[in-house]
Design a protein around this motif. Structure first.
Motif, PDB file in Angstrom:
ATOM      1  N   LEU A 159      13.446 -67.032  30.503  1.00  0.00           N
ATOM      2  CA  LEU A 159      13.108 -67.183  31.986  1.00  0.00           C
ATOM      3  C   LEU A 159      14.255 -65.991  32.702  1.00  0.00           C
ATOM      4  O   LEU A 159      13.929 -65.379  33.481  1.00  0.00           O
ATOM      5  CB  LEU A 159      13.793 -68.368  32.581  1.00  0.00           C
ATOM      6  CG  LEU A 159      13.655 -68.574  34.162  1.00  0.00           C
ATOM      7  CD1 LEU A 159      12.252 -68.309  34.530  1.00  0.00           C
ATOM      8  CD2 LEU A 159      14.225 -70.025  34.727  1.00  0.00           C
ATOM      9  N   ALA A 160      15.480 -65.952  32.226  1.00  0.00           N
ATOM     10  CA  ALA A 160      16.471 -64.946  32.656  1.00  0.00           C
ATOM     11  C   ALA A 160      16.261 -63.521  32.075  1.00  0.00           C
ATOM     12  O   ALA A 160      16.187 -62.495  33.137  1.00  0.00           O
ATOM     13  CB  ALA A 160      17.938 -65.271  32.220  1.00  0.00           C
ATOM     14  N   ASN A 161      16.100 -63.383  31.007  1.00  0.00           N
ATOM     15  CA  ASN A 161      15.601 -61.878  30.405  1.00  0.00           C
ATOM     16  C   ASN A 161      14.193 -61.315  30.528  1.00  0.00           C
ATOM     17  O   ASN A 161      14.325 -60.071  30.965  1.00  0.00           O
ATOM     18  CB  ASN A 161      16.078 -61.922  28.798  1.00  0.00           C
ATOM     19  CG  ASN A 161      17.548 -62.086  28.733  1.00  0.00           C
ATOM     20  OD1 ASN A 161      18.451 -61.426  29.261  1.00  0.00           O
ATOM     21  ND2 ASN A 161      17.997 -63.218  28.167  1.00  0.00           N
ATOM     22  N   LYS A 162      13.418 -62.220  30.202  1.00  0.00           N
ATOM     23  CA  LYS A 162      11.916 -61.622  30.486  1.00  0.00           C
ATOM     24  C   LYS A 162      11.404 -61.991  31.782  1.00  0.00           C
ATOM     25  O   LYS A 162      10.483 -61.674  32.191  1.00  0.00           O
ATOM     26  CB  LYS A 162      11.046 -62.434  29.194  1.00  0.00           C
ATOM     27  CG  LYS A 162      11.667 -61.839  28.016  1.00  0.00           C
ATOM     28  CD  LYS A 162      10.806 -62.610  26.802  1.00  0.00           C
ATOM     29  CE  LYS A 162      11.270 -62.447  25.322  1.00  0.00           C
ATOM     30  NZ  LYS A 162      10.520 -62.910  24.151  1.00  0.00           N
ATOM     31  N   GLY A 163      11.755 -63.017  32.511  1.00  0.00           N
ATOM     32  CA  GLY A 163      11.402 -63.599  33.481  1.00  0.00           C
ATOM     33  C   GLY A 163      11.752 -63.118  34.924  1.00  0.00           C
ATOM     34  O   GLY A 163      11.113 -62.038  35.409  1.00  0.00           O
ATOM     35  N   TYR A 167      20.079 -60.275  32.770  1.00  0.00           N
ATOM     36  CA  TYR A 167      20.831 -60.482  31.466  1.00  0.00           C
ATOM     37  C   TYR A 167      21.502 -61.660  31.160  1.00  0.00           C
ATOM     38  O   TYR A 167      22.482 -62.007  32.143  1.00  0.00           O
ATOM     39  CB  TYR A 167      21.305 -59.011  31.264  1.00  0.00           C
ATOM     40  CG  TYR A 167      22.240 -59.268  29.798  1.00  0.00           C
ATOM     41  CD1 TYR A 167      21.494 -59.086  28.542  1.00  0.00           C
ATOM     42  CD2 TYR A 167      23.458 -59.270  29.605  1.00  0.00           C
ATOM     43  CE1 TYR A 167      21.912 -59.177  27.540  1.00  0.00           C
ATOM     44  CE2 TYR A 167      24.187 -59.487  28.500  1.00  0.00           C
ATOM     45  CZ  TYR A 167      23.347 -59.383  27.224  1.00  0.00           C
ATOM     46  OH  TYR A 167      24.004 -59.665  26.047  1.00  0.00           O
ATOM     47  N   ALA A 168      21.100 -62.331  30.115  1.00  0.00           N
ATOM     48  CA  ALA A 168      21.958 -63.539  29.795  1.00  0.00           C
ATOM     49  C   ALA A 168      21.842 -63.560  28.158  1.00  0.00           C
ATOM     50  O   ALA A 168      20.888 -63.642  27.555  1.00  0.00           O
ATOM     51  CB  ALA A 168      21.573 -64.944  30.317  1.00  0.00           C
ATOM     52  N   GLU A 179      27.553 -64.220  27.646  1.00  0.00           N
ATOM     53  CA  GLU A 179      27.738 -63.302  28.644  1.00  0.00           C
ATOM     54  C   GLU A 179      26.286 -63.239  29.463  1.00  0.00           C
ATOM     55  O   GLU A 179      25.147 -63.253  28.983  1.00  0.00           O
ATOM     56  CB  GLU A 179      27.954 -61.916  28.001  1.00  0.00           C
ATOM     57  CG  GLU A 179      26.861 -61.379  27.007  1.00  0.00           C
ATOM     58  CD  GLU A 179      27.409 -60.291  26.164  1.00  0.00           C
ATOM     59  OE1 GLU A 179      28.400 -59.492  26.524  1.00  0.00           O
ATOM     60  OE2 GLU A 179      26.777 -59.749  25.443  1.00  0.00           O
ATOM     61  N   HIS A 180      26.572 -62.843  30.692  1.00  0.00           N
ATOM     62  CA  HIS A 180      25.501 -62.529  31.617  1.00  0.00           C
ATOM     63  C   HIS A 180      25.858 -61.723  32.988  1.00  0.00           C
ATOM     64  O   HIS A 180      27.098 -61.561  33.321  1.00  0.00           O
ATOM     65  CB  HIS A 180      25.192 -63.980  32.128  1.00  0.00           C
ATOM     66  CG  HIS A 180      26.115 -64.561  33.093  1.00  0.00           C
ATOM     67  ND1 HIS A 180      26.185 -64.916  34.264  1.00  0.00           N
ATOM     68  CD2 HIS A 180      26.995 -65.431  32.265  1.00  0.00           C
ATOM     69  CE1 HIS A 180      27.251 -65.461  34.549  1.00  0.00           C
ATOM     70  NE2 HIS A 180      27.788 -66.091  33.373  1.00  0.00           N
ATOM     71  N   SER A 181      24.765 -61.456  33.822  1.00  0.00           N
ATOM     72  CA  SER A 181      25.136 -60.538  34.760  1.00  0.00           C
ATOM     73  C   SER A 181      25.520 -61.557  36.026  1.00  0.00           C
ATOM     74  O   SER A 181      25.339 -62.773  36.050  1.00  0.00           O
ATOM     75  CB  SER A 181      23.686 -60.047  35.464  1.00  0.00           C
ATOM     76  OG  SER A 181      22.944 -60.642  36.007  1.00  0.00           O
ATOM     77  N   GLY A 182      26.331 -60.854  37.009  1.00  0.00           N
ATOM     78  CA  GLY A 182      26.631 -61.475  38.222  1.00  0.00           C
ATOM     79  C   GLY A 182      25.681 -61.218  39.423  1.00  0.00           C
ATOM     80  O   GLY A 182      26.145 -61.176  40.566  1.00  0.00           O
ATOM     81  N   LEU A 183      24.616 -61.242  39.009  1.00  0.00           N
ATOM     82  CA  LEU A 183      23.492 -60.818  40.297  1.00  0.00           C
ATOM     83  C   LEU A 183      22.800 -62.201  40.755  1.00  0.00           C
ATOM     84  O   LEU A 183      22.704 -63.058  39.859  1.00  0.00           O
ATOM     85  CB  LEU A 183      22.673 -59.575  39.634  1.00  0.00           C
ATOM     86  CG  LEU A 183      23.241 -58.445  39.207  1.00  0.00           C
ATOM     87  CD1 LEU A 183      21.986 -57.526  38.736  1.00  0.00           C
ATOM     88  CD2 LEU A 183      23.981 -57.752  40.506  1.00  0.00           C
ATOM     89  N   PHE A 184      22.546 -62.108  41.937  1.00  0.00           N
ATOM     90  CA  PHE A 184      21.774 -63.069  42.446  1.00  0.00           C
ATOM     91  C   PHE A 184      20.407 -62.673  42.923  1.00  0.00           C
ATOM     92  O   PHE A 184      20.112 -61.588  43.451  1.00  0.00           O
ATOM     93  CB  PHE A 184      22.390 -63.643  43.872  1.00  0.00           C
ATOM     94  CG  PHE A 184      23.591 -64.098  43.743  1.00  0.00           C
ATOM     95  CD1 PHE A 184      24.236 -64.544  42.365  1.00  0.00           C
ATOM     96  CD2 PHE A 184      24.629 -64.376  44.960  1.00  0.00           C
ATOM     97  CE1 PHE A 184      25.327 -65.395  42.242  1.00  0.00           C
ATOM     98  CE2 PHE A 184      25.775 -65.066  44.731  1.00  0.00           C
ATOM     99  CZ  PHE A 184      26.153 -65.418  43.539  1.00  0.00           C
ATOM    100  N   ALA A 185      19.214 -63.483  42.712  1.00  0.00           N
ATOM    101  CA  ALA A 185      17.884 -63.142  42.860  1.00  0.00           C
ATOM    102  C   ALA A 185      17.792 -63.584  44.275  1.00  0.00           C
ATOM    103  O   ALA A 185      17.986 -64.807  44.498  1.00  0.00           O
ATOM    104  CB  ALA A 185      16.969 -63.554  41.985  1.00  0.00           C
ATOM    105  N   LEU A 186      16.969 -63.143  45.262  1.00  0.00           N
ATOM    106  CA  LEU A 186      16.613 -63.542  46.518  1.00  0.00           C
ATOM    107  C   LEU A 186      15.195 -63.809  46.418  1.00  0.00           C
ATOM    108  O   LEU A 186      14.208 -62.811  46.333  1.00  0.00           O
ATOM    109  CB  LEU A 186      16.844 -62.611  47.728  1.00  0.00           C
ATOM    110  CG  LEU A 186      16.515 -63.100  49.118  1.00  0.00           C
ATOM    111  CD1 LEU A 186      17.280 -64.474  49.313  1.00  0.00           C
ATOM    112  CD2 LEU A 186      17.013 -61.945  50.070  1.00  0.00           C
ATOM    113  N   ILE A 187      14.593 -65.009  46.852  1.00  0.00           N
ATOM    114  CA  ILE A 187      13.198 -65.319  46.854  1.00  0.00           C
ATOM    115  C   ILE A 187      12.859 -65.951  48.189  1.00  0.00           C
ATOM    116  O   ILE A 187      13.514 -66.759  48.881  1.00  0.00           O
ATOM    117  CB  ILE A 187      12.831 -66.357  45.794  1.00  0.00           C
ATOM    118  CG1 ILE A 187      13.155 -65.877  44.324  1.00  0.00           C
ATOM    119  CG2 ILE A 187      11.332 -66.952  45.868  1.00  0.00           C
ATOM    120  CD1 ILE A 187      14.430 -66.366  43.944  1.00  0.00           C
ATOM    121  N   ASP A 188      11.643 -65.312  48.587  1.00  0.00           N
ATOM    122  CA  ASP A 188      11.100 -65.913  50.102  1.00  0.00           C
ATOM    123  C   ASP A 188      10.082 -67.000  49.811  1.00  0.00           C
ATOM    124  O   ASP A 188      10.151 -67.822  48.931  1.00  0.00           O
ATOM    125  CB  ASP A 188      10.467 -64.555  50.785  1.00  0.00           C
ATOM    126  CG  ASP A 188       9.044 -64.287  49.943  1.00  0.00           C
ATOM    127  OD1 ASP A 188       8.788 -65.235  49.206  1.00  0.00           O
ATOM    128  OD2 ASP A 188       8.420 -63.170  50.286  1.00  0.00           O
TER     129      ASP A 188
END
Length: 228
Positions: A159-163, A167-168, A179-188
């Motif tokens: 879900l993290a990498n392909k969806g 990166y995780a 290890e993973h990114s420190g990014l946030f996804a925003l969904i409407d």
């Protein structure tokens, strides 16, 4: 005598102003432009801010278990603007900062039923529902729309990498073992990933959950999407 000269001077100035300004005012009245002051122009620009947010595409579907051992899927966020992250509770590096950023978002929009958060662990073998519940209590989470989610490890990493393309990975050579990114996804509210553009006009895709500017930007864009 001086008073008379002053009155004559003032009258002359008013006359000049009238000759110059009155025809322009009449023209604006005829065209309907007289109501378009700077203040209203700023209101118009705010109402169009949503047009500056790029629609990346539908967020990947998921079904996981939250800290209350209740199944949660992306359908539970329908009609809500929500922020999604990947983390793990024993993370010794970036996760505590990400948690603090999420707490800021929670506090900013607390009480708004149309805002939510999804925090998905990438270490589900350790982060059971019970562990996630304790972690949420330790953080001081008070929003009922903030779900800490766990499930099958392979499913979550896919879900993290392909969806989401966030990166995780397992890495025994780094502190914490992941290890993973420190990014946030925003969904409407319609389930689409949204983001703003950078200074060059390119979509940023995700928001930096580790920097003040990233948290500020996502707060602003959440507010915009909540008005849609």
């Amino acid at each position: 005598m001086f008073k008379n000269k002053s009155y004559i001077g003032i009258s002359f100035i008013i006359l000049i102003f009238g000759i110059y300004a009155v025809p322009k005012i009449v023209e604006r009245l005829k065209s309907g432009d007289v109501v378009k002051g700077n203040r209203l122009d700023r209101v118009d620009s705010v109402s169009n801010d949503a047009d500056n947010l790029v629609e990346i595409g539908p967020a990947p579907k998921f079904e996981l278990v939250n800290q209350n051992n209740v199944k949660i899927n992306n359908g539970d966020y329908k009609g809500k603007v929500y922020v999604l992250e990947f983390f793990f509770t024993t993370c010794p590096s970036i996760c505590p900062k990400m948690n603090q950023s999420m707490l800021l978002l929670q506090d900013k929009f607390f009480g708004n039923p149309n805002f939510g958060i999804a925090s998905i662990t990438i270490d589900p073998s350790h982060d059971t529902a019970e562990v996630l519940k304790s972690h949420a209590e330790l953080l001081g989470v008070k929003s009922s729309n903030w779900n800490f989610l766990t499930g099958d490890k392979e499913t979550i990493l896919n879900l993290a990498n392909k969806g989401f393309n966030l990166y995780a990975a397992v890495n025994d050579k780094v502190a914490g073992g992941f290890e993973h990114s420190g990014l946030f996804a925003l969904i409407d509210k319609k389930g689409n990933i949204r983001c703003r553009k950078d200074e060059f006009g390119n979509p940023i895709l995700y928001y930096d959950g580790l920097e003040k500017n990233g948290v500020r930007d996502i707060q602003q864009d959440i507010s915009i999407l909540l008005r849609e």
